[in-house]
Scaffold this motif. Structure first.
Motif, PDB file in Angstrom:
ATOM      1  N   SER A 136      66.584  63.880  53.345  1.00 37.48           N
ATOM      2  CA  SER A 136      65.672  63.021  52.672  1.00 37.48           C
ATOM      3  C   SER A 136      65.331  62.861  51.146  1.00 37.48           C
ATOM      4  O   SER A 136      66.032  63.763  50.507  1.00 37.48           O
ATOM      5  N   GLY A 137      64.189  62.351  50.790  1.00 36.65           N
ATOM      6  CA  GLY A 137      63.720  62.485  49.443  1.00 36.65           C
ATOM      7  C   GLY A 137      62.958  63.733  49.115  1.00 36.65           C
ATOM      8  O   GLY A 137      63.243  64.176  47.915  1.00 36.65           O
ATOM      9  N   GLY A 138      62.541  64.585  50.203  1.00 34.05           N
ATOM     10  CA  GLY A 138      61.921  65.767  50.089  1.00 34.05           C
ATOM     11  C   GLY A 138      62.750  67.017  50.543  1.00 34.05           C
ATOM     12  O   GLY A 138      62.368  68.273  50.396  1.00 34.05           O
ATOM     13  N   PHE A 166      69.684  61.636  43.938  1.00 30.05           N
ATOM     14  CA  PHE A 166      70.063  60.191  44.005  1.00 30.05           C
ATOM     15  C   PHE A 166      69.083  59.395  43.142  1.00 30.05           C
ATOM     16  O   PHE A 166      69.356  58.715  42.091  1.00 30.05           O
ATOM     17  N   ASP A 167      67.622  59.670  43.538  1.00 33.48           N
ATOM     18  CA  ASP A 167      66.643  59.072  42.653  1.00 33.48           C
ATOM     19  C   ASP A 167      66.591  59.282  41.259  1.00 33.48           C
ATOM     20  O   ASP A 167      66.433  58.563  40.460  1.00 33.48           O
ATOM     21  N   LYS A 168      66.916  60.673  40.706  1.00 33.44           N
ATOM     22  CA  LYS A 168      66.855  61.105  39.644  1.00 33.44           C
ATOM     23  C   LYS A 168      67.969  60.266  38.633  1.00 33.44           C
ATOM     24  O   LYS A 168      68.039  59.819  37.671  1.00 33.44           O
ATOM     25  N   GLY A 179      65.716  54.700  43.932  1.00 39.25           N
ATOM     26  CA  GLY A 179      67.405  54.724  43.380  1.00 39.25           C
ATOM     27  C   GLY A 179      68.414  54.964  44.478  1.00 39.25           C
ATOM     28  O   GLY A 179      69.413  54.443  44.136  1.00 39.25           O
ATOM     29  N   GLY A 180      68.204  55.651  45.489  1.00 36.99           N
ATOM     30  CA  GLY A 180      69.366  56.021  46.527  1.00 36.99           C
ATOM     31  C   GLY A 180      70.319  54.864  46.511  1.00 36.99           C
ATOM     32  O   GLY A 180      71.518  54.719  46.432  1.00 36.99           O
ATOM     33  N   PRO A 181      69.559  53.927  47.312  1.00 33.14           N
ATOM     34  CA  PRO A 181      70.374  52.700  47.796  1.00 33.14           C
ATOM     35  C   PRO A 181      71.193  51.796  46.483  1.00 33.14           C
ATOM     36  O   PRO A 181      72.158  51.254  46.554  1.00 33.14           O
ATOM     37  N   GLY A 271      67.405  61.008  58.006  1.00 33.07           N
ATOM     38  CA  GLY A 271      66.509  60.935  56.958  1.00 33.07           C
ATOM     39  C   GLY A 271      67.385  60.059  56.015  1.00 33.07           C
ATOM     40  O   GLY A 271      68.428  59.607  56.426  1.00 33.07           O
ATOM     41  N   GLY A 272      66.491  59.563  54.758  1.00 32.23           N
ATOM     42  CA  GLY A 272      66.923  58.577  54.261  1.00 32.23           C
ATOM     43  C   GLY A 272      68.364  58.350  53.555  1.00 32.23           C
ATOM     44  O   GLY A 272      69.168  57.326  53.690  1.00 32.23           O
ATOM     45  N   VAL A 273      68.876  59.641  53.216  1.00 30.62           N
ATOM     46  CA  VAL A 273      70.295  59.684  52.611  1.00 30.62           C
ATOM     47  C   VAL A 273      71.402  59.658  53.756  1.00 30.62           C
ATOM     48  O   VAL A 273      72.392  59.169  53.537  1.00 30.62           O
TER      49      VAL A 273
HETATM   50  O1  KG4 Z   1      63.451  59.721  54.533  1.00 30.90           O
HETATM   51  P1  KG4 Z   1      63.018  59.033  53.584  1.00 30.90           P
HETATM   52  O2  KG4 Z   1      62.821  57.477  53.800  1.00 30.90           O
HETATM   53  O3  KG4 Z   1      61.594  59.510  52.944  1.00 30.90           O
HETATM   54  C1  KG4 Z   1      61.507  60.757  52.814  1.00 30.90           C
HETATM   55  O4  KG4 Z   1      61.134  61.483  53.982  1.00 30.90           O
HETATM   56  O5  KG4 Z   1      61.913  61.346  51.744  1.00 30.90           O
HETATM   57  O6  KG4 Z   1      63.979  59.176  52.340  1.00 30.90           O
HETATM   58  C2  KG4 Z   1      63.947  58.432  51.282  1.00 30.90           C
HETATM   59  C3  KG4 Z   1      65.303  58.977  50.223  1.00 30.90           C
HETATM   60  C4  KG4 Z   1      65.222  58.624  48.862  1.00 30.90           C
HETATM   61  O7  KG4 Z   1      65.365  59.644  47.963  1.00 30.90           O
HETATM   62  C5  KG4 Z   1      66.229  57.542  48.758  1.00 30.90           C
HETATM   63  O8  KG4 Z   1      66.578  57.279  47.316  1.00 30.90           O
HETATM   64  C6  KG4 Z   1      67.120  57.998  49.658  1.00 30.90           C
HETATM   65  O9  KG4 Z   1      66.516  58.492  50.728  1.00 30.90           O
HETATM   66  N1  KG4 Z   1      67.993  56.968  50.309  1.00 30.90           N
HETATM   67  C7  KG4 Z   1      69.379  56.885  50.093  1.00 30.90           C
HETATM   68  C8  KG4 Z   1      69.934  55.892  50.448  1.00 30.90           C
HETATM   69  N2  KG4 Z   1      68.906  55.112  51.182  1.00 30.90           N
HETATM   70  C9  KG4 Z   1      67.708  55.834  51.043  1.00 30.90           C
HETATM   71  N3  KG4 Z   1      70.153  57.709  49.370  1.00 30.90           N
HETATM   72  C10 KG4 Z   1      71.433  57.499  49.193  1.00 30.90           C
HETATM   73  N4  KG4 Z   1      71.985  56.408  49.679  1.00 30.90           N
HETATM   74  C11 KG4 Z   1      71.539  55.499  50.568  1.00 30.90           C
HETATM   75  N5  KG4 Z   1      71.985  54.482  50.972  1.00 30.90           N
END
Ligand code: KG4
Ligand code: ZN
Length: 341
Positions: A136-138, A166-168, A179-181, A271-273
């Protein structure tokens, strides 16, 4: 048991209703992207204020969508950590107030246990034990799940989380938050062979990660490309693709190593990634060659949402867990401190 789930740990207000007999009845999500975009990242105080505005309307929305009334709710689960302290306090206060008003129990839920349980909301949940990749982001963690609540940390990032990388990278490329998406979308048009970025820590034994050096390489590459002229769209796409390949390669190598080490054939990713298409494809093809399988949630359940909190909360509430008298939220909270209910 019908459980109302409330997620407010960061920049998304997620609310859902989960029924232990019928499954997910309704869910709603409000993303704060527009609030934070002009600052290039999440502003904690603004996040808290927006959760205050959005939580109750979303609660009403899911109850209406499910064709129920508040009186049909048997318990309320909410994210009590880890996350932004102010944002967590908003969710906890709302959830506990609703529960008290209705005379039903409430329970604080671990955000990462919520993510971990999201892939189990499917029709074909995996059996324990399995290895989980939480990205995820963290957090970037490899976990052995022996049973619900029994988690063993196998490895984690020593610095930036994969989502943070990804965000950086997105910021370095001048892409908007989050940034990730955006990086993933740009990468689709990129050449994966143009730059050679490192695969951090893959030659080290063990299952830890490190993504901060990769970000430095991306920064240097962008600087070199920008010396004579500004970067073209193709340059940016190539950087995004090569960065994505480096992250995906690293995660795939460590996941395979973790499965082998643990003698387990199932990997659960959350998680987000885990919404990243390339990562899903690569894990699927690499693990099938090993006779192992990977499970991940539907895209809308990868990033923060209320359904995962309602579901993880329901599993604990059904086993009799309840909140104590004093509200407790935690900005930091290792998942390994959890116990089975
Ligand atoms: O799980 P999440 O929604 O929130 C946290 O608990 O951190 O994860 C968010 C993270 C962000 O860093 C975002 O850039 C990344 O997940 N993210 C992605 C994608 N969709 C979201 N990273 C890479 N590719 C994606 N498609
Ligand atoms: Zn999350």
């Amino acid at each position: 048991m019908r459980v109302l789930g409330i997620e407010t740990s960061c920049d998304e207000t997620g609310v859902a209703l989960y029924d232990t007999e019928q499954g997910l009845l309704a869910d709603a999500l409000y993303s704060q992207i527009a609030v934070h975009a002009e600052y290039g990242g999440v502003v904690p105080e603004l996040a808290s204020r927006d959760h205050i505005r959005k939580t109750l309307p979303l609660v009403d929305q899911v109850i209406t969508e499910a064709g129920l009334t508040k009186r049909d709710i048997d318990a309320v689960a909410y994210t009590s950590g880890p996350g932004l302290l102010g944002a967590l306090i908003v969710g906890a206060t709302m959830a506990r107030s609703i529960a008290t008003g209705l005379g039903v129990p409430s329970l604080g839920v671990h955000h990462m246990e919520g993510h971990l349980m999201a892939p189990l909301l499917s029709d074909d949940p995996p059996d324990y034990p399995f290895v989980a990749l939480l990205v995820s982001g963290g957090h970037t963690q490899l976990i052995r799940a022996n049973a619900f609540g029994d988690y063993q940390l196998l490895g984690e990032s020593l610095d930036d989380a994969a989502g943070e990388a990804f965000d950086k990278t997105a910021k370095l490329l001048g892409l908007p938050y989050p940034g990730g998406p955006q990086v993933a979308m740009l990468a689709e048009k990129g050449d994966p062979h143009r730059f050679s970025f490192p695969r951090p820590m893959v030659k080290h034994p063990g299952l830890d990660f490190s993504f901060s050096g990769l970000k430095t390489h991306v920064g240097t590459c962008i600087r070199d490309l920008s010396i004579e002229a500004s970067m073209t769209d193709q340059d940016k796409a190539d950087v995004a693709r090569c960065f994505e390949e480096a992250v995906v390669d690293t995660l795939v190598i460590k996941c395979k190593r973790a499965l082998k080490q643990e003698g387990v054939k199932t990997l659960v990713m959350a998680g987000g990634v885990s919404a990243n298409k390339r990562l899903r494809e690569r894990l699927q093809s690499s693990l099938s060659q090993l006779g192992a399988k990977v499970l991940y949630p539907a895209p809308k359940l990868c990033t923060d949402n209320g359904a995962m909190i309602a579901y993880a909360g329901a599993l604990r509430l059904m086993a009799g867990e309840r909140d104590g008298d004093a509200p407790e939220v935690r900005a930091r909270w290792p998942i390994t401190e959890l116990c089975p209910p």
